[in-house]
Design an enzyme around this catalytic site. Structure first.
Site, PDB file in Angstrom:
ATOM      1  N   ASP A   2      95.259 117.132  61.844  1.00 10.19           N
ATOM      2  CA  ASP A   2      95.508 117.641  63.316  1.00 10.19           C
ATOM      3  C   ASP A   2      95.968 119.110  63.023  1.00 10.19           C
ATOM      4  O   ASP A   2      96.986 119.409  62.252  1.00 10.19           O
ATOM      5  CB  ASP A   2      96.272 116.841  64.339  1.00 10.19           C
TER       6      ASP A   2
ATOM      7  N   GLU B 264      91.357 120.163  61.214  1.00 12.79           N
ATOM      8  CA  GLU B 264      91.037 121.375  62.089  1.00 12.79           C
ATOM      9  C   GLU B 264      91.605 122.460  61.661  1.00 12.79           C
ATOM     10  O   GLU B 264      92.660 122.728  61.356  1.00 12.79           O
ATOM     11  CB  GLU B 264      91.711 120.922  63.264  1.00 12.79           C
TER      12      GLU B 264
END
Ligand code: CA
Length: 632
Positions: free
Chosen positions: A298, A327
């Site tokens: 993340d 990400e």
């Protein structure tokens, strides 16, 4: 040493309000200045005994669970001593990782543990709904039908991996009531499974066993498990064991305040020795103890490049095929606390291992337009989106069209994830439709074009669970704490949109049949030829793999007009082609002959393969003597 005093406190239970709760003892810990380690020895069988540390620092005296907790009691307040060997399900010693030879062989389905089975349409037994154990059930069907759900459904679909939204212990769901809903991007104890997904949140060993049962059950069906890891921030910095143990160390700070590149109130300091070590140890632990097959980071750009590359190196010591991607952005670059040159974002992709992937948001944007607005992308007919799509089809690795990635192994190709509108809701919004149950051909067709772009492109295909049956969240673009009524998978949509499910399944088969689509190197990029004529894109690829179709062409007409496909290659084109996917269906079996003179209908995709090699492989000549083969 930042502490003056550390006490070890032992308890019978994980919380003060459980029956029989009492303090078993308090012991002073000793500091070894040569190693920096505080320690205490307690004799006896401590299995299932709970404990905390009372730590005196400049911030006062505070009680905290262990940073390195492997088990905790209900709602995360106390650590637990657990004999991990006793948590292993039957046959665990024979459970192995599900690994693909190259990252691009993976086909990833992103699922939230609770959403998977919380609806009664899942057919899962009531006591397992929303829990880890739902993944262990077999023979589940949509009630009163024969349509499979859950793991049985996934086997038929053909994906290789599931990516589970945070399943480590997070703070936003009360494990006692379990009524609140949250995605779980609010970590408390990184090395412990979440209690609300267990049938018993009180006894820490139960969730460990049930998590392992889930992994084992998926592995048995050949499905790998990727964990979504949120090392970039914690639920509450001041309440976290990190801050209570060594104030100001584990987080990036400025003038005594927590920086906030995560957008969640704090950002951890991967660049500091002990948090970097914590991340590596934690990842190794999940890999070895829980048999996890890959990790999705993340807000990976919160982490520095050195840490991410070290993580790759350390996991390579276990197996080089473990998947790593994330990400490539933060929520707020201005408060990241490390130099832009050091963060793991897309513009630094080339400084990262070729086996650290990144979500290709340019491709996502090209496919469908803005994530939450009513703008249009390529699938809804936009022409100016074509170049993002072309670069994305080439795995963001083409010198000509754009190459932020080293190789297609770094490119996660996708159109939807848990964030933002579901693909279906986005398609509807951009067409100004609010009937979420519509089966209007226009919208189904646009969804199909997205499926082709995800599965018949270079890169690693990824989508949010249910994209293949028009999953809706009724226009909720940020459902992180919305109720089950918004978030649950409604399995009946797999009947309503069966045509779409079948289309995804067929495309998966095509992808698995044609190696260059899964090439992790730039060979496939260099061998490919892509043309855009203002109406249609065609990507033509040759194949040297023995026993496979020799050539494929993926053609997408996104316009409202019919068009004659243009197919080009630097290699000799086949004398004849078979269609394996058109606007209606997709399959690894020939549907009909391809007629190059016949215009492609508006808004359709075609995937065609070299007929000669097809016949040789499949021992067929389906259309040889058929005059009207093309219209078959
Ligand atoms: Ca929790």
């Amino acid at each position: 040493c930042s502490s003056d005093l550390v006490l070890l406190k032992l308890y019978t239970t994980g919380s003060y309000y459980e029956e029989g709760a009492q303090v078993l003892g308090i012991k002073q810990m000793l500091y070894d200045a040569s190693t920096g380690v505080w320690s205490a020895t307690v004799d006896g069988d401590l299995n299932k005994i709970y404990y905390t540390y009372v730590i005196k620092t400049a911030k006062g005296t505070q009680e905290t669970q262990d940073i390195y907790s492997k088990a905790v009691g209900v709602n995360s307040k106390r650590s637990e001593v657990v004999d991990l060997a006793q948590t292993n399900p039957e046959g665990w010693e024979n459970d192995g990782h599900i690994l693909v030879d190259k990252p691009n062989d993976a086909i990833i389905w992103e699922i939230h543990v609770r959403d998977f089975s919380s609806s009664d349409t899942s057919g899962v037994s009531k006591e397992h709904r929303g829990k880890f154990l739902a993944f262990t059930e077999r023979g589940t069907v949509i009630p009163f039908t024969n349509f499979p759900t859950c793991v049985d459904y996934l086997k038929q679909l053909g994906i290789t991996h599931i990516q589970i939204n945070p399943a480590f212990d997070f703070g936003s769901v009360n494990e006692i009531t379990g009524v609140d809903y949250n995605w779980g991007y609010d970590p408390v104890n990184y090395n412990v499974p979440e209690g609300s997904y267990a049938t018993d949140p009180y006894h820490g060993e139960v969730r460990i066993r049930e998590f392992k049962e889930m992994v084992k059950s998926l592995h048995k069906e050949g499905i790998g498990v990727i964990m979504d890891v949120v090392y970039n921030h914690v639920y509450s910095a001041v309440d976290s064991p990190f801050e209570k143990t060594v104030p100001g160390y584990y987080f990036r700070m400025q003038d005594g305040k927590f920086l906030n590149s995560s957008g969640c109130g704090n950002v951890t300091a991967s660049d500091k020795t002990m948090f970097r070590k914590f991340m590596i140890d934690s990842l190794r632990y999940w890999t070895e103890e829980y048999h996890i097959d890959g990790f999705r980071f993340d807000l990976m750009a919160c982490h520095d490049i050195e840490t991410m590359n070290l993580i790759r190196e350390e996991l390579d010591k276990i197996d080089t095929r473990l998947l790593i991607y994330g990400e490539p952005w933060t929520a707020n670059d201005g408060e990241n606390g490390i130099s832009g040159e050091d963060c793991s974002n897309k513009s630094n992709a080339k400084k990262l291992s070729t086996r650290i992937g990144m979500f290709n948001d340019d491709m996502r944007h090209g496919i469908k337009g803005g994530s939450d607005d009513d703008s249009k992308g390529f699938i809804q007919g936009s022409t100016h989106s074509a170049y993002n799509v072309i670069a994305g089809m080439m795995g963001a690795s083409s010198v000509t069209f754009g190459n932020w990635a080293n190789e297609p192994s770094q490119c996660i190709t996708y159109a939807s994830a848990h964030d933002n509108l579901s693909l279906w809701d986005k398609i509807l919004k951009s067409n100004w439709c609010t009937d979420y149950d519509t089966t209007d051909k226009l919208y189904v067709t646009q969804n199909k074009l997205a499926a082709v772009l995800i599965l018949a492109s270079l890169g690693i295909p990824f989508w949010m669970a249910g994209e293949e049956f028009a999953r809706t969240k009724y226009g909720d673009h940020n459902s992180y704490k919305s109720p089950d009524s918004i978030n649950s998978i409604n399995w009946t949509r797999s009947i309503r949109y069966k045509e779409l499910v079948d289309y995804y399944r067929g495309l998966i088969k095509i992808r698995k049949s044609f190696s260059p689509l899964r090439d992790n190197t730039t060979k496939a990029v260099n061998d490919g030829y892509i043309v855009y004529n203002g109406q249609s894109i065609s990507l033509t690829m040759k194949n040297d793999t023995e026993g496979e179709w020799k050539m494929i062409s993926v053609i997408i007409n996104n316009s409202e007009q019919p068009c004659t496909p243009q197919i080009k290659s630097q290699y000799e084109l086949p004398k004849g082609w078979y269609v394996v996917a058109n606007g209606e269906e997709a399959s690894d079996e020939a549907i009909c002959k391809f007629d190059p003179e016949k215009p492609m209908p508006p808004r359709t995709a075609l995937i065609i393969v070299d007929a000669e090699s097809y016949d040789a492989i499949h021992d067929t000549d389906y259309f040889k003597d058929s005059e009207d083969g093309a219209d078959h």
